[in-house]
Design a protein around this motif. Sequence first.
Motif, PDB file in Angstrom:
ATOM      1  N   VAL A  58       0.860  -1.178   0.000  1.00  0.00           N
ATOM      2  CA  VAL A  58       0.000   0.000   0.000  1.00  0.00           C
ATOM      3  C   VAL A  58       0.896   1.228   0.000  1.00  0.00           C
ATOM      4  O   VAL A  58       1.794   1.360   0.840  1.00  0.00           O
ATOM      5  N   ASP A  59       0.661   2.120  -0.969  1.00  0.00           N
ATOM      6  CA  ASP A  59       1.403   3.373  -1.069  1.00  0.00           C
ATOM      7  C   ASP A  59       0.553   4.503  -0.483  1.00  0.00           C
ATOM      8  O   ASP A  59      -0.639   4.633  -0.804  1.00  0.00           O
ATOM      9  N   PHE A  60       1.174   5.344   0.350  1.00  0.00           N
ATOM     10  CA  PHE A  60       0.475   6.426   1.032  1.00  0.00           C
ATOM     11  C   PHE A  60       0.909   7.767   0.448  1.00  0.00           C
ATOM     12  O   PHE A  60       2.106   8.009   0.263  1.00  0.00           O
ATOM     13  N   SER A  61      -0.056   8.633   0.201  1.00  0.00           N
ATOM     14  CA  SER A  61       0.268   9.983  -0.253  1.00  0.00           C
ATOM     15  C   SER A  61      -0.698  10.979   0.369  1.00  0.00           C
ATOM     16  O   SER A  61      -1.825  10.636   0.736  1.00  0.00           O
ATOM     17  N   SER A  62      -0.236  12.222   0.495  1.00  0.00           N
ATOM     18  CA  SER A  62      -1.027  13.232   1.190  1.00  0.00           C
ATOM     19  C   SER A  62      -0.584  14.612   0.741  1.00  0.00           C
ATOM     20  O   SER A  62       0.527  14.791   0.222  1.00  0.00           O
ATOM     21  N   ASP A  63      -1.447  15.602   0.982  1.00  0.00           N
ATOM     22  CA  ASP A  63      -1.095  16.987   0.702  1.00  0.00           C
ATOM     23  C   ASP A  63      -0.659  17.718   1.971  1.00  0.00           C
ATOM     24  O   ASP A  63      -0.589  18.944   1.996  1.00  0.00           O
ATOM     25  N   ARG A  64      -0.351  16.951   3.033  1.00  0.00           N
ATOM     26  CA  ARG A  64       0.101  17.554   4.286  1.00  0.00           C
ATOM     27  C   ARG A  64       1.461  17.018   4.703  1.00  0.00           C
ATOM     28  O   ARG A  64       2.035  16.181   4.002  1.00  0.00           O
ATOM     29  N   ASN A  65       1.996  17.499   5.800  1.00  0.00           N
ATOM     30  CA  ASN A  65       3.428  17.342   6.067  1.00  0.00           C
ATOM     31  C   ASN A  65       3.778  16.414   7.213  1.00  0.00           C
ATOM     32  O   ASN A  65       4.927  16.399   7.664  1.00  0.00           O
TER      33      ASN A  65
END
Length: 331
Positions: free
Chosen positions: A262-269
């Motif tokens: 599972v690959d995780f991505s986000s627009d936060r830090n």
Amino acid sequence: MKITKEQFGTYQNGPVYLYKIENKHKTQLNVLSYAATWQDFKVVENGITHSLISHFDNLDDYIKTPYQVGKTVGRVAGRIGHASFKLDDKNYHLPANDGSNLIHGGDNGFQSVNFSGSVIKDEVILSHKFLSADDNFPGDLELKITYSLSEENEVKISYTATSTAKTLFNPTCHVYFNVTDNEDVFGQDVKINSNSILEVDSNKVPTGKILPVTKGYEFKEFKTIAKALDDLKSDNGKLEFDDTFVTDGNSVATIKSNKRAVDFSSDRNGLVIFTANPNDPKKADKREYNSLAMEMQTLPDAINHVGFGNIVLPANESVTYTNSYKYRQIN
């Protein structure tokens, strides 16, 4: 895309619904109206169904668990030091629910309500109005949470909010993953795109310092949780992870076994990881972990520390944050 709806139980005299989204690969995303909970993430490999996240099959367990399993937490995920903050030179003090601090927005946070649900096209949309009088944050907050599943096996959770007054907004999904075929999570490989973590005090509240990772927190290359825990114990004597990594860019992390990832991505830090066993707290006490929480958010206690990120939501303006989780099979 196929979406079904059924009653899962009753909460505060209202029905709790379970929504199931299924794509052409038979991958299934299950969502509860209660706490806007990510209830399950099922994938089918060679005719065998695998669940990738910790979950319960009855509502009572979700209500009773202190681990916030799969729930949406907020208005502000994580801890706010001394349960206080300042906005426009005004000091706000909220009822502490974690010692002298506030965690996950307080006892009347997002995780405490049953949302209204609807299905629009291929998405499940959960909405609720949080009153300032209910949780003591400034402003009445209109919240909309959108769950979607693509034909490419990517789950997206978007959080959209508008407030009647300037306020704070930093939600996340408190989801726990185990992509192995084992009951324990020690064989799960973890990679995190981060070179630094937050320093915290004895109450797990950030001090304001950002530290370079040491051996115990080094995940730039894949490392099993077992190896990571060994490194952590050698590094500082700790026996569990409950830490925040500073991330930069859209690609946050990957977890994998020899069969799936599972690959995780986000627009936060920020990424908070937490080794746990929400299904059996007694085993958790013995460090017999069955899952790893992966909470993507702006860094905890950001309102009280310069450089941690902006979680201020201006009055009468809308903001949307999106976290993504993409499953892929490894041949």
